[in-house]
Each structure stands twice: as C-alpha cells, then as structure tokens.
Design a protein around this motif. Structure first.
Motif, PDB file in Angstrom:
ATOM      1  N   TRP A  79       0.837  -1.205   0.000  1.00  0.00           N
ATOM      2  CA  TRP A  79       0.000   0.000   0.000  1.00  0.00           C
ATOM      3  C   TRP A  79       0.870   1.254   0.000  1.00  0.00           C
ATOM      4  O   TRP A  79       0.603   2.216  -0.711  1.00  0.00           O
ATOM      5  CB  TRP A  79      -0.935   0.000   1.210  1.00  0.00           C
ATOM      6  CG  TRP A  79      -1.844   1.183   1.228  1.00  0.00           C
ATOM      7  CD1 TRP A  79      -3.066   1.261   0.628  1.00  0.00           C
ATOM      8  CD2 TRP A  79      -1.607   2.448   1.848  1.00  0.00           C
ATOM      9  NE1 TRP A  79      -3.599   2.511   0.845  1.00  0.00           N
ATOM     10  CE2 TRP A  79      -2.721   3.255   1.597  1.00  0.00           C
ATOM     11  CE3 TRP A  79      -0.558   2.974   2.590  1.00  0.00           C
ATOM     12  CZ2 TRP A  79      -2.825   4.554   2.045  1.00  0.00           C
ATOM     13  CZ3 TRP A  79      -0.658   4.277   3.055  1.00  0.00           C
ATOM     14  CH2 TRP A  79      -1.778   5.054   2.780  1.00  0.00           C
ATOM     15  N   GLY A  80       1.940   1.242   0.821  1.00  0.00           N
ATOM     16  CA  GLY A  80       2.844   2.392   0.881  1.00  0.00           C
ATOM     17  C   GLY A  80       3.476   2.695  -0.461  1.00  0.00           C
ATOM     18  O   GLY A  80       3.601   3.855  -0.858  1.00  0.00           O
ATOM     19  N   GLU A  81       3.879   1.660  -1.181  1.00  0.00           N
ATOM     20  CA  GLU A  81       4.464   1.853  -2.518  1.00  0.00           C
ATOM     21  C   GLU A  81       3.443   2.459  -3.479  1.00  0.00           C
ATOM     22  O   GLU A  81       3.752   3.385  -4.226  1.00  0.00           O
ATOM     23  CB  GLU A  81       4.992   0.530  -3.078  1.00  0.00           C
ATOM     24  CG  GLU A  81       6.291   0.085  -2.460  1.00  0.00           C
ATOM     25  CD  GLU A  81       7.443   1.033  -2.734  1.00  0.00           C
ATOM     26  OE1 GLU A  81       7.532   1.598  -3.838  1.00  0.00           O
ATOM     27  OE2 GLU A  81       8.266   1.218  -1.821  1.00  0.00           O
ATOM     28  N   ARG A  82       2.219   1.912  -3.466  1.00  0.00           N
ATOM     29  CA  ARG A  82       1.175   2.446  -4.340  1.00  0.00           C
ATOM     30  C   ARG A  82       0.849   3.899  -3.993  1.00  0.00           C
ATOM     31  O   ARG A  82       0.705   4.735  -4.887  1.00  0.00           O
ATOM     32  CB  ARG A  82      -0.094   1.592  -4.255  1.00  0.00           C
ATOM     33  CG  ARG A  82       0.021   0.237  -4.928  1.00  0.00           C
ATOM     34  CD  ARG A  82      -1.320  -0.459  -5.063  1.00  0.00           C
ATOM     35  NE  ARG A  82      -2.089  -0.535  -3.833  1.00  0.00           N
ATOM     36  CZ  ARG A  82      -1.989  -1.504  -2.929  1.00  0.00           C
ATOM     37  NH1 ARG A  82      -1.117  -2.483  -3.097  1.00  0.00           N
ATOM     38  NH2 ARG A  82      -2.750  -1.496  -1.861  1.00  0.00           N
ATOM     39  N   HIS A  83       0.766   4.195  -2.721  1.00  0.00           N
ATOM     40  CA  HIS A  83       0.429   5.559  -2.283  1.00  0.00           C
ATOM     41  C   HIS A  83       1.543   6.526  -2.648  1.00  0.00           C
ATOM     42  O   HIS A  83       1.281   7.648  -3.094  1.00  0.00           O
ATOM     43  CB  HIS A  83       0.149   5.568  -0.774  1.00  0.00           C
ATOM     44  CG  HIS A  83      -0.410   6.851  -0.306  1.00  0.00           C
ATOM     45  ND1 HIS A  83       0.367   7.835   0.265  1.00  0.00           N
ATOM     46  CD2 HIS A  83      -1.673   7.338  -0.323  1.00  0.00           C
ATOM     47  CE1 HIS A  83      -0.389   8.856   0.576  1.00  0.00           C
ATOM     48  NE2 HIS A  83      -1.646   8.586   0.238  1.00  0.00           N
ATOM     49  N   LYS A  84       2.784   6.108  -2.483  1.00  0.00           N
ATOM     50  CA  LYS A  84       3.927   6.955  -2.844  1.00  0.00           C
ATOM     51  C   LYS A  84       3.900   7.284  -4.329  1.00  0.00           C
ATOM     52  O   LYS A  84       4.097   8.432  -4.722  1.00  0.00           O
ATOM     53  CB  LYS A  84       5.227   6.231  -2.451  1.00  0.00           C
ATOM     54  CG  LYS A  84       6.465   7.081  -2.575  1.00  0.00           C
ATOM     55  CD  LYS A  84       7.673   6.465  -1.877  1.00  0.00           C
ATOM     56  CE  LYS A  84       8.054   5.139  -2.451  1.00  0.00           C
ATOM     57  NZ  LYS A  84       9.322   4.613  -1.910  1.00  0.00           N
ATOM     58  N   LYS A  85       3.625   6.285  -5.168  1.00  0.00           N
ATOM     59  CA  LYS A  85       3.539   6.503  -6.612  1.00  0.00           C
ATOM     60  C   LYS A  85       2.381   7.427  -6.970  1.00  0.00           C
ATOM     61  O   LYS A  85       2.511   8.290  -7.838  1.00  0.00           O
ATOM     62  CB  LYS A  85       3.407   5.172  -7.355  1.00  0.00           C
ATOM     63  CG  LYS A  85       4.673   4.372  -7.364  1.00  0.00           C
ATOM     64  CD  LYS A  85       4.476   3.022  -8.035  1.00  0.00           C
ATOM     65  CE  LYS A  85       5.751   2.193  -7.922  1.00  0.00           C
ATOM     66  NZ  LYS A  85       5.568   0.840  -8.428  1.00  0.00           N
ATOM     67  N   LEU A  86       1.270   7.265  -6.286  1.00  0.00           N
ATOM     68  CA  LEU A  86       0.112   8.135  -6.515  1.00  0.00           C
ATOM     69  C   LEU A  86       0.445   9.574  -6.192  1.00  0.00           C
ATOM     70  O   LEU A  86       0.131  10.483  -6.975  1.00  0.00           O
ATOM     71  CB  LEU A  86      -1.082   7.656  -5.660  1.00  0.00           C
ATOM     72  CG  LEU A  86      -2.331   8.526  -5.717  1.00  0.00           C
ATOM     73  CD1 LEU A  86      -2.984   8.402  -7.090  1.00  0.00           C
ATOM     74  CD2 LEU A  86      -3.301   8.115  -4.624  1.00  0.00           C
ATOM     75  N   LEU A  87       1.120   9.799  -5.086  1.00  0.00           N
ATOM     76  CA  LEU A  87       1.507  11.162  -4.712  1.00  0.00           C
ATOM     77  C   LEU A  87       2.503  11.749  -5.693  1.00  0.00           C
ATOM     78  O   LEU A  87       2.423  12.917  -6.042  1.00  0.00           O
ATOM     79  CB  LEU A  87       2.091  11.185  -3.290  1.00  0.00           C
ATOM     80  CG  LEU A  87       1.113  10.924  -2.151  1.00  0.00           C
ATOM     81  CD1 LEU A  87       1.845  10.888  -0.827  1.00  0.00           C
ATOM     82  CD2 LEU A  87      -0.008  11.945  -2.123  1.00  0.00           C
ATOM     83  N   GLN A  88       3.446  10.924  -6.160  1.00  0.00           N
ATOM     84  CA  GLN A  88       4.447  11.408  -7.126  1.00  0.00           C
ATOM     85  C   GLN A  88       3.787  11.756  -8.465  1.00  0.00           C
ATOM     86  O   GLN A  88       4.167  12.736  -9.095  1.00  0.00           O
ATOM     87  CB  GLN A  88       5.527  10.355  -7.331  1.00  0.00           C
ATOM     88  CG  GLN A  88       6.447  10.213  -6.140  1.00  0.00           C
ATOM     89  CD  GLN A  88       7.381   9.004  -6.243  1.00  0.00           C
ATOM     90  OE1 GLN A  88       7.197   8.135  -7.103  1.00  0.00           O
ATOM     91  NE2 GLN A  88       8.359   8.934  -5.354  1.00  0.00           N
ATOM     92  N   SER A  89       2.800  10.993  -8.875  1.00  0.00           N
ATOM     93  CA  SER A  89       2.139  11.263 -10.144  1.00  0.00           C
ATOM     94  C   SER A  89       1.221  12.486 -10.057  1.00  0.00           C
ATOM     95  O   SER A  89       0.906  13.103 -11.063  1.00  0.00           O
ATOM     96  CB  SER A  89       1.349  10.047 -10.628  1.00  0.00           C
ATOM     97  OG  SER A  89       0.242   9.808  -9.775  1.00  0.00           O
ATOM     98  N   ALA A  90       0.814  12.840  -8.836  1.00  0.00           N
ATOM     99  CA  ALA A  90      -0.060  14.005  -8.644  1.00  0.00           C
ATOM    100  C   ALA A  90       0.725  15.317  -8.616  1.00  0.00           C
ATOM    101  O   ALA A  90       0.137  16.385  -8.660  1.00  0.00           O
ATOM    102  CB  ALA A  90      -0.860  13.848  -7.354  1.00  0.00           C
ATOM    103  N   GLU A  91       2.043  15.227  -8.516  1.00  0.00           N
ATOM    104  CA  GLU A  91       2.864  16.453  -8.428  1.00  0.00           C
ATOM    105  C   GLU A  91       2.996  17.150  -9.759  1.00  0.00           C
ATOM    106  O   GLU A  91       2.928  16.688 -10.807  1.00  0.00           O
ATOM    107  CB  GLU A  91       4.260  16.121  -7.885  1.00  0.00           C
ATOM    108  CG  GLU A  91       4.213  15.714  -6.451  1.00  0.00           C
ATOM    109  CD  GLU A  91       5.596  15.328  -5.914  1.00  0.00           C
ATOM    110  OE1 GLU A  91       6.556  15.213  -6.691  1.00  0.00           O
ATOM    111  OE2 GLU A  91       5.704  15.138  -4.699  1.00  0.00           O
TER     112      GLU A  91
END
Length: 104
Positions: free
Chosen positions: A92-104
């Motif tokens: 979940w942490g990996e998916r959430h980190k990627k989601l935040l990076q793609s939102a930047e």
C-alpha cells in the motif's frame, strides 16, 4: 466490550514499533544496526520502543556476556504473525507513494 483493533494498536501503535518489527523480521539485529536502518529515530525513543515490544512479547532481547556487552534483538513467533499485515502495508505504501508522485 473492548475493540480488537484497540487491543492491537495498544501493542503495535505509534510511529516506530511496526518499523522496528519490519526490520527485525528474518533478522537478528543489534541496537546500532537498528539505529542505522531507522536513522530518524532517537536513541531514547528506540530504547523505549524496544522495551515496550519486549514487554509485549513481540521481541526477545539477548545479552551476551562480553566486553563490551553485545545485545541482540529478534522477533518472536507472535510478531511473525504480523508479516502478512506488514507485507500489505508495504504494498500500500508503494502504491500511495507513486500516486503522490504522479499528482505532483
């Protein structure tokens, strides 16, 4: 009636306990090794969290009669039961980190 989630959080809650248990899974580590793996934790906090985990039977502390003294920490079978939960948290942490990076 007590909530089972409350009982679990009472034992593993806080910022550092799950992180410590994560590093101890499949590993026996010394205090200094844990400090290196968790650089943001203070020595005082690591000591406190290790004592609480030991009191709750999630880790075993082994002291060797050497000079200087050597102390090692190992997770217990009851802590190893948390492995599937930690694996899910990692994913979940990996998916959430990627989601935040793609939102930047």
């Amino acid at each position: 009636m007590d909530c089972p989630v409350t009982a679990a959080i009472d034992v593993i809650g806080g910022k550092w306990k799950v992180v410590i248990l994560y590093h101890l899974r499949d590993n026996t580590l010394r205090f200094g090794e844990l400090r290196k793996r968790i650089p943001k934790i203070t020595q005082k906090m690591l000591t406190q969290q290790l004592r609480e985990l030991e009191a709750n039977h999630l880790i075993v502390r082994k002291v060797y009669a050497e000079v200087p003294p050597r102390v090692e920490y190992t997770s217990t079978p009851i802590a190893d039961e948390l492995r599937p939960i930690m694996d899910m948290l990692c994913a979940w942490g990996e998916r959430h980190k990627k989601l935040l990076q793609s939102a930047e």
